[in-house]
Design a protein around this motif. Structure first.
Motif, short mmCIF file in Angstrom:
data_model
loop_
_atom_site.label_atom_id
_atom_site.label_comp_id
_atom_site.label_asym_id
_atom_site.label_seq_id
_atom_site.Cartn_x
_atom_site.Cartn_y
_atom_site.Cartn_z
N PHE A 62 -2.26 39.51 75.23
CA PHE A 62 -0.85 39.64 74.87
C PHE A 62 -0.72 40.05 73.41
O PHE A 62 -1.55 39.67 72.58
CB PHE A 62 -0.12 38.29 75.03
N HIS A 63 0.33 40.79 73.10
CA HIS A 63 0.76 41.03 71.72
C HIS A 63 2.00 40.18 71.48
O HIS A 63 2.91 40.17 72.31
CB HIS A 63 1.15 42.50 71.49
N ILE A 64 2.04 39.50 70.33
CA ILE A 64 3.24 38.79 69.91
C ILE A 64 3.50 39.13 68.45
O ILE A 64 2.63 39.65 67.77
CB ILE A 64 3.13 37.26 70.08
N GLU A 89 -6.25 36.94 67.28
CA GLU A 89 -6.75 37.95 66.35
C GLU A 89 -5.54 38.54 65.60
O GLU A 89 -4.78 39.31 66.17
CB GLU A 89 -7.48 39.07 67.10
N PRO A 90 -5.34 38.16 64.33
CA PRO A 90 -4.17 38.67 63.59
C PRO A 90 -4.36 40.11 63.14
O PRO A 90 -5.48 40.55 62.88
CB PRO A 90 -4.07 37.73 62.39
N LYS A 94 0.10 45.81 61.37
CA LYS A 94 1.10 46.09 62.39
C LYS A 94 2.06 44.92 62.61
O LYS A 94 2.92 44.98 63.47
CB LYS A 94 0.42 46.43 63.71
N GLN A 95 1.87 43.83 61.85
CA GLN A 95 2.72 42.65 61.94
C GLN A 95 2.74 42.07 63.35
O GLN A 95 3.79 41.74 63.89
CB GLN A 95 4.15 42.96 61.46
N LEU A 96 1.56 41.92 63.95
CA LEU A 96 1.45 41.32 65.27
C LEU A 96 0.18 40.51 65.39
O LEU A 96 -0.71 40.61 64.55
CB LEU A 96 1.54 42.36 66.38
N LYS A 97 0.12 39.69 66.41
CA LYS A 97 -1.08 38.93 66.74
C LYS A 97 -1.51 39.34 68.14
O LYS A 97 -0.69 39.54 69.02
CB LYS A 97 -0.81 37.42 66.74
#
Length: 106
Positions: A62-64, A89-90, A94-97
């Motif tokens: 997932f991307h959050i 994995e930060p 791209k400002q996502l995890k």
């Protein structure tokens, strides 16, 4: 990340350990946080044979958004009811995890 792709809802959960004041017993409870939006990037299922036992192993990615407080060792639950263990994995650029998840077989 485009907001239109955030079409999956997941509930992050973290483990809390409390002690009973009378008996001293330790209770382990998964505390739920508010539901967040996520993008499911990948979903993989496979058969795993463990000493003549057939188990279905499921992995999901997932991307959050980076601001959500999900960490390694937590769990997430999809709105459909599947519960996954999480490795985070930060990606600050791209400002996502990226959440690499393995389904919990309870």
């Amino acid at each position: 990340m485009k907001a239109g792709r955030l079409n999956t809802f997941i509930t992050p959960m973290h483990l809390t350990v409390t002690h009973d004041a009378v008996t001293g017993e330790a209770r382990r409870v998964w505390e739920e946080l508010p539901e967040i939006r996520a993008e499911r990037v990948k979903y993989t299922a496979r058969h795993v044979y463990n000493s003549a036992e057939l188990v279905v192993g499921v992995d999901a990615v997932f991307h959050i958004r980076y601001a959500h407080p999900v960490r390694d060792g937590w769990r997430v639950r999809e709105r459909g009811g599947d519960i996954y263990d999480v490795v985070v994995e930060p990606n600050r650029e791209k400002q996502l995890k990226l959440l690499r998840c393995t389904k919990v077989n309870d």
